[in-house]
Design an enzyme around this catalytic site. Structure first.
Site, PDB file in Angstrom:
ATOM      1  N   ASP A 141     -10.063   2.396   2.508  1.00 54.22           N
ATOM      2  CA  ASP A 141     -10.122   1.696   3.797  1.00 54.22           C
ATOM      3  C   ASP A 141     -10.737   2.558   4.899  1.00 54.22           C
ATOM      4  OD1 ASP A 141      -9.061  -0.737   3.057  1.00 54.22           O
ATOM      5  OD2 ASP A 141      -6.988  -0.143   3.465  1.00 54.22           O
ATOM      6  N   LYS A 186       0.816  -1.220   0.000  1.00 55.29           N
ATOM      7  CA  LYS A 186       0.000   0.000   0.000  1.00 55.29           C
ATOM      8  C   LYS A 186       0.857   1.281   0.000  1.00 55.29           C
ATOM      9  CE  LYS A 186      -4.011  -2.109   2.182  1.00 55.29           C
ATOM     10  NZ  LYS A 186      -5.070  -2.024   3.170  1.00 55.29           N
TER      11      LYS A 186
END
Ligand code: NAP
Length: 508
Positions: free
Chosen positions: A339, A297
């Protein structure tokens, strides 16, 4: 000659130990949906007599490839070469049967090269001279060429697709191993002669082979064509990821011509950057979107570059979504982090409040890893009062400093009086379901959110339910982040129920 039509065959490799078992497996493979089968004669316990081969391969409902692979090319046969070739010659006489021969078998004296698949294997790596190998194969009279090699990363699978695009004859080009899955599924998009798959897990004849069932029902093989758009999830490990099942089900439900693939990329920025560079060099692949998971990420944010990412993603230092646009050259990239909104919305929906209503509420966040970071960013943006508890206290302190909140060691969490507790540690996750980060809950705690979704009800959530708290499971967060990705990529509402149902089915 090929098998007569121009479809890309879904070829099930059969590894049965006897002729009778192979005949039975053949029927089973066809009923599962294979459109051709490969009979691996080198897996048979007894070498078939040349004249018994007609009993196995005669009058079959689908085309057949007879392969009798010697040990020198990664097969099981260690016997006499003349005997091996006699069996294959006999097989080639049968209608709708092709034989797979290795590149070192001289074709000059082979009676029917129009029924030959000439193959080259490298089980160690992608050969440096792939183009030359393809040219050598092209110079032979064989009807079909096959090149299979081990993939170190999905960029090797892209090289297999390059071969399909360059091929002048029907070709099979496959990158083996988990990183090569892309070449197996996209074989149909690029008009390969076929792709090999296994009857069931454990019966693969090459690393990375998928089952017939997964090809047909997970990757929607039947609907793949030259116009299929491509999506995928980058991570390592990636085999356990539910994202391919969830996104493929959603894309099919929305009636979109697209497929979503797992892309295993080894840890570190170099492998990530290498793959992305190779991907951007191939706009014809039609990759429209990528999910990014552990450990990439942060690498993804660095690659896409902060100006092309949403504000909070920059502050979190990580993105989990890349959107690619082919409008303009070079292709453009955009990064998002779905997220934090996914987690905040799961929490707020559970509490039946708006995001703004989090202001002033106290929340204990357990953990200081990637998920905790996104949640702390979301909570502090909506002005909740946050304390980060972590096993490694220095990480808790560093996270708290960045987002201007409090920090404490995880072993001081017992009895905390925060209204909301959110578990972002892996304590309680499958296979260690008996763990819990917290043994006693204070009466002041009203809401417990566990970001873990496997199992759906963790030990912590069970404790919370028994204590009369409102509970929120990681499932809703998972669905929210996947749905947000789907909407960013397709600009259509995500079929959330199908996504949720797919996860529930996978979790059994
Ligand atoms: P991560 O970056 O590796 O962080 C793991 C966290 O767990 C760290 O704070 C670590 O503490 C703590 N931890 C690990 N083992 C521990 C132990 N034995 N005792 C105490 N603390 C321990 O992982 P992540 O990406 O943040 O993922 C964390 C959790 O989020 C996972 O359990 C996963 O199930 C869940 N998750 C949910 C979703 C969803 O969509 N629902 C998505 C992704 C992840 P240290 O700093 O001391 O190592």
């Amino acid at each position: 000659m090929t098998f007569g039509d121009r479809t890309t065959y879904l070829i099930c490799s059969l590894t049965s130990p006897t002729l009778e078992a192979m005949r039975a497996d053949l029927s089973a493979a066809v009923s599962r949906g294979a459109t051709a089968v490969e009979c691996r004669l080198d897996y048979l316990r007894d070498i078939p007599a040349a004249d018994s081969i007609g009993r196995l391969l005669g009058n079959l409902p689908v085309p057949v490839i007879a392969t009798f692979r010697p040990a020198r090319e990664g097969g099981h046969y260690t016997g006499d070469e003349k005997r091996r070739l006699d069996v294959l010659r006999q097989a080639a006489r049968l209608p709708r049967v092709m034989v797979d021969l290795e590149m070192d078998v001289p074709l000059e004296c082979w009676p029917s090269p129009d029924k030959v698949i000439l193959s080259h294997h490298n089980f160690q790596q992608r050969p440096a001279d792939l183009d030359q190998i393809l040219r050598r194969l092209a110079a032979t009279p064989a009807a079909v060429h096959k090149i299979a090699f081990a993939a170190a990363g999905p960029e090797d699978a892209l090289a297999a697709l390059d071969l399909l695009r360059a091929a002048s004859k029907p070709t099979l080009a496959l990158a083996m191993g988990e990183a090569g899955i892309l070449s197996r599924v996209l074989a149909k998009k690029f008009g390969a002669f076929g792709t090999f798959c296994a009857m069931s897990k454990g019966r693969e004849t090459a690393p990375g082979q998928l089952t017939v069932n997964d090809m047909l029902h997970l990757y929607n093989w039947d609907s793949i064509d030259a116009h299929t758009a491509v999506y995928g999830v980058i991570g390592c490990p990636i085999a356990h990821s539910m994202s391919p099942a969830v996104h493929n089900a959603a894309l099919a439900e929305a009636g979109l011509n697209a497929v979503y693939l797992p892309l295993r990329i080894e840890k570190g920025p170099e492998p990530f950057n290498r793959f992305m560079d190779e991907l951007l060099r191939r706009p014809w692949l039609d990759v429209r979107g990528l999910s990014v998971t552990i450990p990439h990420k942060e690498n993804a944010l660095a690659y896409v570059q902060p100006p092309h990412c949403d504000d909070l993603a920059r502050k979190i230092g990580a993105i989990n979504t890349i959107t690619l646009s082919r409008e303009g050259t070079p292709m453009t990239l955009r990064g998002d982090n779905t997220d934090y909104a996914a987690a905040i919305d799961a929490l707020c929906d559970g509490m039946q409040i708006r995001r703004e209503d989090l202001a002033g509420r106290s929340a204990a966040v357990l953990g200081a890893g990637g998920v905790a970071r996104a949640i702390v960013a979301g909570l502090t943006r909506y002005r909740a009062k946050v304390t980060v508890f972590n096993r490694t206290q220095a990480r808790a302190e560093s996270l708290a400093r960045e987002f201007e909140c409090e920090a404490a060691p995880l072993d001081e969490v017992a009895g905390v009086e925060d209204e909301i507790i959110i578990n972002c540690t892996s304590l309680g996750m499958h296979p260690r379901q008996d763990d819990s980060p917290l043994l006693a809950l204070s009466p002041a705690t009203r809401v417990v959110f566990d970001t873990i979704y496997n199992p759906l009800e963790t030990r912590l959530l069970r404790q919370a339910r028994r204590a009369g708290c409102l509970t929120v499971s990681g499932l809703e967060m998972f669905v929210n982040q996947a749905a947000a990705q789907f909407e960013l990529w397709t600009r259509q509402p995500a079929p959330r129920d199908v996504m949720r149902q797919t996860i529930l089915q996978r979790l059994g």
